[in-house]
Design a protein around this motif. Structure first.
Motif, PDB file in Angstrom:
ATOM      1  N   ASP A 177       0.842  -1.206   0.000  1.00 54.34           N
ATOM      2  CA  ASP A 177       0.000   0.000   0.000  1.00 54.34           C
ATOM      3  C   ASP A 177       0.877   1.256   0.000  1.00 54.34           C
ATOM      4  O   ASP A 177       0.623   2.211  -0.741  1.00 54.34           O
ATOM      5  CB  ASP A 177      -0.903  -0.022   1.231  1.00 54.34           C
ATOM      6  N   ILE A 178       1.896   1.250   0.848  1.00 53.56           N
ATOM      7  CA  ILE A 178       2.815   2.393   0.901  1.00 53.56           C
ATOM      8  C   ILE A 178       3.503   2.586  -0.439  1.00 53.56           C
ATOM      9  O   ILE A 178       3.580   3.706  -0.967  1.00 53.56           O
ATOM     10  CB  ILE A 178       3.854   2.185   2.021  1.00 53.56           C
ATOM     11  N   ALA A 179       3.981   1.482  -1.022  1.00 50.41           N
ATOM     12  CA  ALA A 179       4.657   1.573  -2.326  1.00 50.41           C
ATOM     13  C   ALA A 179       3.704   2.060  -3.412  1.00 50.41           C
ATOM     14  O   ALA A 179       4.087   2.858  -4.276  1.00 50.41           O
ATOM     15  CB  ALA A 179       5.235   0.208  -2.697  1.00 50.41           C
ATOM     16  N   MET A 180       2.444   1.603  -3.343  1.00 49.53           N
ATOM     17  CA  MET A 180       1.467   2.027  -4.344  1.00 49.53           C
ATOM     18  C   MET A 180       1.231   3.530  -4.279  1.00 49.53           C
ATOM     19  O   MET A 180       1.137   4.216  -5.309  1.00 49.53           O
ATOM     20  CB  MET A 180       0.164   1.257  -4.147  1.00 49.53           C
ATOM     21  N   TYR A 181       1.123   4.076  -3.071  1.00 45.94           N
ATOM     22  CA  TYR A 181       0.903   5.513  -2.948  1.00 45.94           C
ATOM     23  C   TYR A 181       2.103   6.321  -3.445  1.00 45.94           C
ATOM     24  O   TYR A 181       1.952   7.396  -3.999  1.00 45.94           O
ATOM     25  CB  TYR A 181       0.559   5.887  -1.503  1.00 45.94           C
ATOM     26  N   HIS A 182       3.307   5.786  -3.246  1.00 45.74           N
ATOM     27  CA  HIS A 182       4.484   6.463  -3.788  1.00 45.74           C
ATOM     28  C   HIS A 182       4.462   6.430  -5.319  1.00 45.74           C
ATOM     29  O   HIS A 182       4.834   7.413  -5.968  1.00 45.74           O
ATOM     30  CB  HIS A 182       5.762   5.817  -3.252  1.00 45.74           C
ATOM     31  N   ALA A 183       4.033   5.310  -5.881  1.00 45.02           N
ATOM     32  CA  ALA A 183       3.910   5.227  -7.335  1.00 45.02           C
ATOM     33  C   ALA A 183       2.885   6.232  -7.841  1.00 45.02           C
ATOM     34  O   ALA A 183       3.102   6.933  -8.830  1.00 45.02           O
ATOM     35  CB  ALA A 183       3.507   3.813  -7.740  1.00 45.02           C
ATOM     36  N   LYS A 184       1.772   6.344  -7.134  1.00 39.81           N
ATOM     37  CA  LYS A 184       0.721   7.276  -7.546  1.00 39.81           C
ATOM     38  C   LYS A 184       1.188   8.729  -7.401  1.00 39.81           C
ATOM     39  O   LYS A 184       0.928   9.570  -8.266  1.00 39.81           O
ATOM     40  CB  LYS A 184      -0.534   7.035  -6.703  1.00 39.81           C
ATOM     41  N   GLN A 185       1.897   8.996  -6.333  1.00 39.69           N
ATOM     42  CA  GLN A 185       2.338  10.364  -6.063  1.00 39.69           C
ATOM     43  C   GLN A 185       3.382  10.843  -7.058  1.00 39.69           C
ATOM     44  O   GLN A 185       3.355  11.986  -7.520  1.00 39.69           O
ATOM     45  CB  GLN A 185       2.904  10.438  -4.641  1.00 39.69           C
ATOM     46  N   HIS A 186       4.299   9.957  -7.424  1.00 40.15           N
ATOM     47  CA  HIS A 186       5.408  10.351  -8.290  1.00 40.15           C
ATOM     48  C   HIS A 186       5.174  10.024  -9.761  1.00 40.15           C
ATOM     49  O   HIS A 186       6.043  10.290 -10.593  1.00 40.15           O
ATOM     50  CB  HIS A 186       6.696   9.679  -7.815  1.00 40.15           C
ATOM     51  N   GLY A 187       4.023   9.444 -10.073  1.00 41.39           N
ATOM     52  CA  GLY A 187       3.725   9.153 -11.471  1.00 41.39           C
ATOM     53  C   GLY A 187       4.563   8.029 -12.039  1.00 41.39           C
ATOM     54  O   GLY A 187       4.701   7.905 -13.253  1.00 41.39           O
ATOM     55  N   GLU A 194      10.619  -0.228  -0.281  1.00 37.14           N
ATOM     56  CA  GLU A 194      12.002  -0.243   0.187  1.00 37.14           C
ATOM     57  C   GLU A 194      11.995  -0.003   1.698  1.00 37.14           C
ATOM     58  O   GLU A 194      11.143   0.725   2.217  1.00 37.14           O
ATOM     59  CB  GLU A 194      12.812   0.850  -0.505  1.00 37.14           C
ATOM     60  N   PRO A 195      12.943  -0.620   2.424  1.00 37.50           N
ATOM     61  CA  PRO A 195      12.995  -0.411   3.878  1.00 37.50           C
ATOM     62  C   PRO A 195      13.056   1.077   4.223  1.00 37.50           C
ATOM     63  O   PRO A 195      13.787   1.847   3.610  1.00 37.50           O
ATOM     64  CB  PRO A 195      14.296  -1.126   4.276  1.00 37.50           C
ATOM     65  N   GLY A 196      12.256   1.471   5.185  1.00 39.36           N
ATOM     66  CA  GLY A 196      12.211   2.866   5.599  1.00 39.36           C
ATOM     67  C   GLY A 196      11.203   3.707   4.843  1.00 39.36           C
ATOM     68  O   GLY A 196      10.957   4.860   5.219  1.00 39.36           O
ATOM     69  N   MET A 197      10.601   3.163   3.799  1.00 34.07           N
ATOM     70  CA  MET A 197       9.610   3.915   3.033  1.00 34.07           C
ATOM     71  C   MET A 197       8.357   4.116   3.886  1.00 34.07           C
ATOM     72  O   MET A 197       7.855   3.181   4.503  1.00 34.07           O
ATOM     73  CB  MET A 197       9.257   3.163   1.743  1.00 34.07           C
ATOM     74  N   ALA A 198       7.867   5.346   3.949  1.00 34.95           N
ATOM     75  CA  ALA A 198       6.708   5.668   4.773  1.00 34.95           C
ATOM     76  C   ALA A 198       5.554   6.144   3.900  1.00 34.95           C
ATOM     77  O   ALA A 198       5.752   6.590   2.766  1.00 34.95           O
ATOM     78  CB  ALA A 198       7.066   6.743   5.795  1.00 34.95           C
TER      79      ALA A 198
END
Length: 222
Positions: A177-187, A194-198
């Motif tokens: 879920d965290i990784a998905m939101y980063h993908a959505k945020q950064h396009g 990745e470890p430490g990803m919030a």
């Protein structure tokens, strides 16, 4: 007298078997419905948790890849074409996700309205290639007939590599879920945890997900 009783017992048993078979079929159908999404036929959240629990108990279970897929801005599809056509799109997208998961030896699920997930063996292919496959195939036009024409939707995909014995909701899906939101945020369309990803700050997200709201409501009523 004994012969008559045996005949009566046999006939009664024969008459009962169709009822037993019907009850067995109903029970099987009820179990299927509890663990599957009625629109797509994919596993639902309960079915995914059951599948993961079975996998985690396997003695030879290795690392797994958890994939969380969220369709981008799906609401305009329903607003423009109606909910019935929107359901057609969701069903066809579900078929594509199922095909990809099956190709890689995994399983697929629909968790909520426009959110899907997959569990795959971690060693089938590199995460970037799998993420790109999901993104590319989901973005192919969905044909809804001459009166509507094709509809194109895109998806943001989060991936996480975990052990099969790791908690699926608290760790595996959370990281995806965290990784998905980063993908959505950064396009980027797909992103590996990745470890430490919030999780991005609340004001930069779309809002609480369905399972987050359910958790909050559960705490509020506890």
């Amino acid at each position: 007298m004994i012969a008559t009783a045996l005949v009566a017992f046999t006939l009664g048993g024969l008459a009962t078997w169709p009822l037993i078979r019907r009850l067995q079929h109903r029970l099987t159908d009820a179990i299927w419905q509890l663990e599957h999404d009625p629109l797509t036929g994919l596993l639902n959240r309960a079915g995914l948790l059951t599948a993961h629990a079975t996998l985690s108990r396997a003695g030879d279970a290795g690392p797994i890849m958890v994939v969380l897929i969220d369709l981008d801005d799906f609401k305009p599809v329903n607003d423009t074409h109606g909910h019935d056509r929107g359901d057609e799109v969701l069903a066809q997208i579900g078929e594509r996700i199922h095909d990809i998961a099956t190709l890689h030896g995994g399983i697929a699920a629909r968790l909520s309205g426009d959110e899907y997930a997959a569990l795959l063996p971690a060693l089938t292919a590199d995460p970037a290639r799998i993420g790109d496959t999901f993104v590319t195939l989901i973005a192919q036009p969905v044909e809804l007939g001459a009166d509507c024409g094709p509809v194109t939707v895109t998806a943001s995909v989060g991936l996480a590599l975990v052990e099969a014995t790791d908690p699926v909701q608290e760790m595996a899906l959370r990281r995806a879920d965290i990784a998905m939101y980063h993908a959505k945020q950064h396009g980027n369309r797909h992103r590996l945890y990745e470890p430490g990803m919030a999780m991005p700050a609340g004001d930069r997200r779309r809002g609480p997900r369905l399972r987050d709201r359910a958790a909050l409501n559960g705490k509020a009523t506890a």
